[in-house]
Design a protein around this motif. Structure first.
Motif, PDB file in Angstrom:
ATOM      1  N   PRO A  46       7.297   8.026  13.879  1.00  0.00           N
ATOM      2  CA  PRO A  46       8.409   9.410  14.459  1.00  0.00           C
ATOM      3  C   PRO A  46       9.187   8.230  15.687  1.00  0.00           C
ATOM      4  N   TRP A  47       8.455   7.133  15.900  1.00  0.00           N
ATOM      5  CA  TRP A  47       9.164   6.099  17.425  1.00  0.00           C
ATOM      6  C   TRP A  47      10.233   5.320  17.086  1.00  0.00           C
ATOM      7  N   CYS A  48       9.661   4.835  15.360  1.00  0.00           N
ATOM      8  CA  CYS A  48      10.206   3.636  15.506  1.00  0.00           C
ATOM      9  C   CYS A  48      11.773   3.674  13.992  1.00  0.00           C
ATOM     10  N   ARG A  49      12.784   3.741  14.259  1.00  0.00           N
ATOM     11  CA  ARG A  49      14.002   3.670  13.166  1.00  0.00           C
ATOM     12  C   ARG A  49      14.039   2.176  12.417  1.00  0.00           C
ATOM     13  N   ALA A  50      13.439   2.011  12.100  1.00  0.00           N
ATOM     14  CA  ALA A  50      13.147   1.213  11.097  1.00  0.00           C
ATOM     15  C   ALA A  50      11.681   0.933  11.032  1.00  0.00           C
ATOM     16  N   THR A  51      10.730   0.831   9.489  1.00  0.00           N
ATOM     17  CA  THR A  51       8.937  -0.017   9.789  1.00  0.00           C
ATOM     18  C   THR A  51       9.069  -0.887   9.017  1.00  0.00           C
ATOM     19  N   MET A  52       8.614  -1.736   8.608  1.00  0.00           N
ATOM     20  CA  MET A  52       8.671  -3.380   8.556  1.00  0.00           C
ATOM     21  C   MET A  52       7.425  -2.926   8.069  1.00  0.00           C
ATOM     22  N   PHE A  53       6.633  -3.572   7.197  1.00  0.00           N
ATOM     23  CA  PHE A  53       5.301  -3.516   6.283  1.00  0.00           C
ATOM     24  C   PHE A  53       4.643  -5.109   5.461  1.00  0.00           C
ATOM     25  N   HIS A  54       3.696  -5.337   5.336  1.00  0.00           N
ATOM     26  CA  HIS A  54       3.682  -6.819   5.167  1.00  0.00           C
ATOM     27  C   HIS A  54       2.198  -6.522   4.217  1.00  0.00           C
ATOM     28  N   ASP A  55       2.674  -7.840   2.904  1.00  0.00           N
ATOM     29  CA  ASP A  55       2.066  -7.647   1.760  1.00  0.00           C
ATOM     30  C   ASP A  55       1.636  -6.080   1.105  1.00  0.00           C
ATOM     31  N   ILE A  56       3.394  -5.716   0.699  1.00  0.00           N
ATOM     32  CA  ILE A  56       3.415  -4.743  -0.111  1.00  0.00           C
ATOM     33  C   ILE A  56       3.249  -4.824  -1.745  1.00  0.00           C
ATOM     34  N   GLN A  57       3.187  -6.539  -2.289  1.00  0.00           N
ATOM     35  CA  GLN A  57       2.932  -6.712  -3.721  1.00  0.00           C
ATOM     36  C   GLN A  57       1.655  -7.395  -3.940  1.00  0.00           C
ATOM     37  N   ASP A  58       0.947  -7.294  -4.204  1.00  0.00           N
ATOM     38  CA  ASP A  58      -0.429  -8.061  -4.648  1.00  0.00           C
ATOM     39  C   ASP A  58      -0.838  -8.525  -5.484  1.00  0.00           C
ATOM     40  N   THR A  59       0.270  -9.257  -6.329  1.00  0.00           N
ATOM     41  CA  THR A  59      -0.025  -9.697  -7.677  1.00  0.00           C
ATOM     42  C   THR A  59      -1.450 -11.019  -7.814  1.00  0.00           C
ATOM     43  N   SER A  60      -1.376 -11.977  -6.648  1.00  0.00           N
ATOM     44  CA  SER A  60      -2.008 -12.127  -6.621  1.00  0.00           C
ATOM     45  C   SER A  60      -3.162 -12.821  -6.685  1.00  0.00           C
ATOM     46  N   THR A  61      -3.407 -11.239  -5.514  1.00  0.00           N
ATOM     47  CA  THR A  61      -5.339 -11.194  -6.301  1.00  0.00           C
ATOM     48  C   THR A  61      -5.220 -10.380  -6.850  1.00  0.00           C
ATOM     49  N   MET A  62      -4.160  -9.326  -7.404  1.00  0.00           N
ATOM     50  CA  MET A  62      -4.101  -9.147  -8.678  1.00  0.00           C
ATOM     51  C   MET A  62      -5.013  -9.736  -9.925  1.00  0.00           C
ATOM     52  N   LEU A  63      -4.620 -11.281  -9.923  1.00  0.00           N
ATOM     53  CA  LEU A  63      -4.183 -11.952 -10.884  1.00  0.00           C
ATOM     54  C   LEU A  63      -5.973 -12.681 -11.032  1.00  0.00           C
ATOM     55  N   ASN A  64      -6.241 -12.886  -9.494  1.00  0.00           N
ATOM     56  CA  ASN A  64      -7.742 -13.007  -9.243  1.00  0.00           C
ATOM     57  C   ASN A  64      -9.062 -12.089  -9.411  1.00  0.00           C
ATOM     58  N   GLY A  65      -8.501 -10.707 -10.050  1.00  0.00           N
ATOM     59  CA  GLY A  65      -9.290  -9.921  -9.962  1.00  0.00           C
ATOM     60  C   GLY A  65     -10.639  -8.990  -8.625  1.00  0.00           C
ATOM     61  N   ASN A  66      -9.525  -9.626  -7.431  1.00  0.00           N
ATOM     62  CA  ASN A  66     -10.231  -9.231  -6.651  1.00  0.00           C
ATOM     63  C   ASN A  66      -8.815  -8.329  -5.872  1.00  0.00           C
ATOM     64  N   PHE A  67      -7.947  -7.312  -6.233  1.00  0.00           N
ATOM     65  CA  PHE A  67      -6.747  -5.977  -5.846  1.00  0.00           C
ATOM     66  C   PHE A  67      -7.334  -5.557  -4.680  1.00  0.00           C
ATOM     67  N   SER A  68      -7.306  -6.000  -3.526  1.00  0.00           N
ATOM     68  CA  SER A  68      -7.220  -4.932  -2.047  1.00  0.00           C
ATOM     69  C   SER A  68      -6.871  -3.956  -2.694  1.00  0.00           C
ATOM     70  N   GLY A  69      -5.926  -3.699  -2.747  1.00  0.00           N
ATOM     71  CA  GLY A  69      -4.742  -2.132  -3.003  1.00  0.00           C
ATOM     72  C   GLY A  69      -4.272  -1.309  -2.133  1.00  0.00           C
ATOM     73  N   GLY A  70      -4.068  -1.699  -0.203  1.00  0.00           N
ATOM     74  CA  GLY A  70      -4.401  -0.420   0.648  1.00  0.00           C
ATOM     75  C   GLY A  70      -2.970  -0.920   1.018  1.00  0.00           C
ATOM     76  N   VAL A  71      -2.487  -2.260   0.779  1.00  0.00           N
ATOM     77  CA  VAL A  71      -0.513  -1.629   1.533  1.00  0.00           C
ATOM     78  C   VAL A  71       0.075  -1.957   0.321  1.00  0.00           C
ATOM     79  N   PRO A  72       0.384  -2.546  -1.111  1.00  0.00           N
ATOM     80  CA  PRO A  72       0.876  -2.153  -2.457  1.00  0.00           C
ATOM     81  C   PRO A  72       0.781  -0.301  -2.687  1.00  0.00           C
ATOM     82  N   LEU A  73      -0.401   0.224  -2.102  1.00  0.00           N
ATOM     83  CA  LEU A  73      -0.400   1.556  -2.801  1.00  0.00           C
ATOM     84  C   LEU A  73      -0.339   2.221  -1.797  1.00  0.00           C
ATOM     85  N   PHE A  74      -0.140   2.145  -0.457  1.00  0.00           N
ATOM     86  CA  PHE A  74       0.410   3.097   0.681  1.00  0.00           C
ATOM     87  C   PHE A  74       2.268   2.981   0.685  1.00  0.00           C
ATOM     88  N   TRP A  75       3.075   1.613   0.129  1.00  0.00           N
ATOM     89  CA  TRP A  75       4.201   1.502  -0.522  1.00  0.00           C
ATOM     90  C   TRP A  75       4.856   2.572  -1.410  1.00  0.00           C
TER      91      TRP A  75
END
Length: 131
Positions: A46-75
């Motif tokens: 509500p207080w931000c005109r634009a919001t930027m998120f880091h790590d929206i794509q988690d290909t590197s961890t998916m390929l290594n079998g340890n998908f962190s998932g939080g940010v990509p799913l939220f995005w």
């Protein structure tokens, strides 16, 4: 342009908003669990005109079998609640053959903030059982 940090050391987004503070851009890059990203966005949108998120794509961890998932799913959830033209994704990095990490930007909507277009709030979006 308002410059400042919104974290537990200085002030909460809600307190800043109550004082009428609006930020041009808020960058969310902290705890990468789904619940934490959702909570940060819910407080700040509500207080931000634009919001930027880091790590929206988690290909590197998916390929290594340890998908962190939080940010990509939220995005993915955030994109489902705003008009397509309000989102920008920057996921390709030099020297990589696939998208890695990435930055996602939610641009201002009709309210002039980064809030969802459909009247929902992040708190009502489905949670991910792993986070």
């Amino acid at each position: 342009v308002n410059r400042g940090r919104l974290d537990s050391e200085l002030e909460t987004a809600r307190t800043a908003g109550e004082r009428g503070v609006r930020y041009d851009l808020c960058f969310i890059d902290g705890d990468h669990t789904y619940r934490a990203v959702r909570a940060d966005y819910g407080l700040m949108a509500p207080w931000c005109r634009a919001t930027m998120f880091h790590d929206i794509q988690d290909t590197s961890t998916m390929l290594n079998g340890n998908f962190s998932g939080g940010v990509p799913l939220f995005w993915a959830h955030a994109r489902a609640h705003v008009a397509r033209e309000r989102t920008t994704e920057l996921t390709m990095q030099s020297g990589t053959a696939w998208p890695v990490f990435g930055i996602g930007i939610l641009w201002p909507g009709a309210t002039g903030s980064a809030e969802p277009d459909d009247g929902s709030t992040a708190a009502t979006w489905g949670a991910w059982s792993g986070q």
